[in-house]
Design a protein around this motif. Structure first.
Motif, PDB file in Angstrom:
ATOM      1  N   ILE A   1       0.821  -1.205   0.000  1.00 36.31           N
ATOM      2  CA  ILE A   1       0.000   0.000   0.000  1.00 36.31           C
ATOM      3  C   ILE A   1       0.856   1.256   0.000  1.00 36.31           C
ATOM      4  O   ILE A   1       1.730   1.435   0.845  1.00 36.31           O
ATOM      5  CB  ILE A   1      -0.942   0.012   1.231  1.00 36.31           C
ATOM      6  N   ASN A   2       0.591   2.125  -0.972  1.00 33.28           N
ATOM      7  CA  ASN A   2       1.257   3.421  -1.047  1.00 33.28           C
ATOM      8  C   ASN A   2       0.319   4.497  -0.509  1.00 33.28           C
ATOM      9  O   ASN A   2      -0.887   4.463  -0.753  1.00 33.28           O
ATOM     10  CB  ASN A   2       1.631   3.756  -2.495  1.00 33.28           C
ATOM     11  N   THR A   3       0.867   5.458   0.214  1.00 28.38           N
ATOM     12  CA  THR A   3       0.069   6.580   0.707  1.00 28.38           C
ATOM     13  C   THR A   3       0.622   7.885   0.135  1.00 28.38           C
ATOM     14  O   THR A   3       1.811   7.986  -0.154  1.00 28.38           O
ATOM     15  CB  THR A   3       0.085   6.660   2.246  1.00 28.38           C
ATOM     16  N   PHE A   4      -0.266   8.868  -0.040  1.00 32.01           N
ATOM     17  CA  PHE A   4       0.213  10.166  -0.515  1.00 32.01           C
ATOM     18  C   PHE A   4       0.387  11.106   0.670  1.00 32.01           C
ATOM     19  O   PHE A   4      -0.132  10.860   1.765  1.00 32.01           O
ATOM     20  CB  PHE A   4      -0.724  10.759  -1.566  1.00 32.01           C
ATOM     21  N   ASP A   5       1.103  12.189   0.448  1.00 31.45           N
ATOM     22  CA  ASP A   5       1.462  13.125   1.519  1.00 31.45           C
ATOM     23  C   ASP A   5       0.243  13.959   1.916  1.00 31.45           C
ATOM     24  O   ASP A   5      -0.253  14.774   1.135  1.00 31.45           O
ATOM     25  CB  ASP A   5       2.588  14.037   1.027  1.00 31.45           C
ATOM     26  N   SER A   6      -0.239  13.747   3.131  1.00 31.32           N
ATOM     27  CA  SER A   6      -1.395  14.510   3.597  1.00 31.32           C
ATOM     28  C   SER A   6      -1.042  15.970   3.861  1.00 31.32           C
ATOM     29  O   SER A   6      -1.934  16.805   4.052  1.00 31.32           O
ATOM     30  CB  SER A   6      -1.958  13.876   4.881  1.00 31.32           C
TER      31      SER A   6
ATOM     32  N   ASP B   1      -4.992   7.660   1.123  1.00 30.98           N
ATOM     33  CA  ASP B   1      -4.645   8.608   2.175  1.00 30.98           C
ATOM     34  C   ASP B   1      -4.122   7.833   3.383  1.00 30.98           C
ATOM     35  O   ASP B   1      -4.377   6.626   3.516  1.00 30.98           O
ATOM     36  CB  ASP B   1      -5.871   9.438   2.564  1.00 30.98           C
ATOM     37  N   PRO B   2      -3.376   8.482   4.279  1.00 34.49           N
ATOM     38  CA  PRO B   2      -2.816   7.776   5.440  1.00 34.49           C
ATOM     39  C   PRO B   2      -3.861   7.072   6.289  1.00 34.49           C
ATOM     40  O   PRO B   2      -3.559   6.086   6.968  1.00 34.49           O
ATOM     41  CB  PRO B   2      -2.119   8.895   6.221  1.00 34.49           C
ATOM     42  N   GLY B   3      -5.109   7.531   6.262  1.00 32.64           N
ATOM     43  CA  GLY B   3      -6.157   6.902   7.054  1.00 32.64           C
ATOM     44  C   GLY B   3      -6.516   5.505   6.593  1.00 32.64           C
ATOM     45  O   GLY B   3      -7.179   4.760   7.321  1.00 32.64           O
TER      46      GLY B   3
END
Length: 497
Positions: free
Chosen positions: A55-60, A295-297
């Motif tokens: 899983i990749n997350t983008f910068d919030s 998203d990080p969530g």
């Protein structure tokens, strides 16, 4: 006299190793069962670890500082973005240059109602002219607000191959006035893999489709890609199907949106038929996560599976697909007001497409809890323009929906020249005082001010942000009439524009 009876012959001697063999068999069976359980548990654990690694997350940090406040509703808003980025091998599926900048190809805003029994997916055309608010660039600086900009340009801000999901989220929040709780980006590979894992997706075509329908630059039709009627597609064929624009219907992006809605509905049917359990969801998640950016969530397997499980009680018939109210503006698409504002206000109030309260907040009598509002007025025949004079997102949309429900005609919404207004102001031109007073009645504490320009305008202040308003009764009929349910027959409504 001695009586002699028939005696039972003695039983053969029981050897000790027979009992031992039986005991060994029982122990072996138990060990096998235990091993299966251990391996299954270990396999699931390994898959969870694998998912976490995928899983990749983008910068919030790229999200706006002026986001809509989380509403009182328990509903959730999930932004689903289909990316046409060519990185990570996606160029093999979609063609193009692997170093090209990432763009958003398809976008849905999914509203999951608070009762977790209803859901509404709103498609946003990529050619829509919108306001793109400040967004973060790779060097840490921020862009300036851009108006009348194509919606899919937001994803390309910064011109990176990975795209800019945070900027698209900022733009959607600015457009809708709704807070986006989660954002999920799926690329070509993730989409293709997902369709393969579910065993294919049933689609229905109104006519034969040939190679030049996928590539209009071809001078000959080429080979037959899809035959007319019902068929099941997966992998590359599924990707080709949802990307075809010119070969079906009127060849517009709006027509393709309708077809994509029908495809996602059919995909949901396949996923739902497998059962929404962690065991069934893990293979689906494994298929998608290598190509997901979230998203990080949602940045762990536990969070992702837990969120998917929270949707298990949503009925397919109560899952609807609509397109944001639109009209053509030359070669682009304009968002139609006040219908769009009324749609988003209805979602914020957890009103379903037929006006039902799905917010889960009932009084003892089973009716929605009433809210204090300004006295109702009749705005028939009065045109009003609404400006947001604050930094709070979504106020103009909220006011437009209220005015429309009172019979006013909202000619447009925009951001005011300054965003430091504390109170609400009703500006009116020559000869408009009487009508302006009627408009002011819709806003508690609003002040009147004469101006030299013609017409009536409402400039919203901070006081309006905290003023309670009545929830709209339903999604606008113009939107509801074109809705598609997830359980509709795939062959229904095949005009596609």
């Amino acid at each position: 006299m001695t009586i002699t009876g028939t005696r039972r012959p003695p039983a053969p001697p029981r050897h000790k190793h027979v009992g031992r063999r039986r005991g060994r068999r029982i122990r072996l069976a138990l060990l096998i069962c235990l091993s299966v359980v251990v391996l299954a548990t270990a396999g699931a654990g390994w898959l969870y670890l694998k998912l976490d690694g995928n899983i990749n997350t983008f910068d919030s940090g790229g999200l706006s500082d002026h986001r809509p406040e989380a509403g009182s509703s328990k509903g959730e808003n999930v932004l689903l973005i289909g990316s046409d980025a060519r990185t990570g091998g996606n160029d093999k599926l979609g063609g193009g240059d692997k170093d090209d900048i990432g763009r958003s190809d398809t976008t849905f805003l999914l509203h999951v109602y608070a009762d977790h029994r209803h859901a509404l997916a709103v498609s946003i055309p990529r050619d829509s002219l919108v306001t793109v608010p400040p967004c973060k660039l790779p060097d840490g600086s921020w862009t300036k607000t851009r108006t009348d900009t194509m919606f899919n340009a937001a994803y390309s801000v910064g011109e990176t191959a990975q795209g800019n999901p945070a900027c698209t989220q900022n733009t959607v929040e600015r457009l809708t006035g709704l807070r986006v709780d989660h954002t999920v980006v799926v690329d070509f590979k993730g989409f293709a893999r997902l369709t393969e894992v579910v065993g294919g997706v049933k689609v229905c075509l109104p006519g034969n489709v040939y190679e030049n329908d996928l590539n209009p630059h071809r001078t000959t039709p080429g080979k037959l890609l899809f035959k007319k009627g019902v068929q099941t597609v997966s992998g590359q064929r599924a990707l080709d199907y949802v990307r075809i624009r010119h070969g079906i219907g009127d060849g517009s992006d709006i027509g393709r949106i309708k077809r994509q809605q029908a495809f996602v509905a059919s995909l949901l049917n396949e996923v739902k038929s497998r059962g929404l359990t962690p065991t069934k969801l893990l293979p689906l998640a494994d298929a998608a996560t290598e190509s997901l950016t979230v998203d990080p969530g949602l940045g762990s397997a536990d969070k992702l599976i837990s969120f998917a499980m929270s949707l298990k009680d949503i009925d397919l018939h109560n899952t609807k697909f609509v397109t944001v109210p639109w009209r053509y503006d030359g070669s682009r698409v304009a968002i139609v007001q006040p219908d769009a504002s009324a749609l988003f206000a209805a979602l914020k109030a957890d009103r379903t497409i037929d006006g039902k309260n799905a917010g889960g907040k009932k009084t003892g009598g089973g009716k929605a809890t009433p809210t204090a509002t300004a006295p109702p007025v009749s705005g028939a025949g009065i045109d009003v323009t609404v400006y947001n004079g604050t930094t709070l997102t979504g106020l103009a949309a909220r006011a437009a929906a209220t005015l429309t429900s009172d019979g006013f005609t909202v000619t447009g919404t925009a951001t005011a020249a300054t965003q430091d207004h504390t109170g609400t102001l009703v500006e009116y031109g020559p000869g408009e005082l009487s009508r302006a007073r009627t408009v002011a009645k819709a806003f508690t504490g609003a002040e009147l001010e004469s101006v030299t320009r013609a017409g009536i305008a409402v400039v919203l202040g901070e006081s309006y942000a905290t003023a309670p308003t009545a929830a709209p009764t339903a999604v606008p009929s113009a939107v509801a009439d074109g809705a598609r349910s997830a359980d509709d027959d795939p062959c229904s409504n095949l005009t596609y524009g």
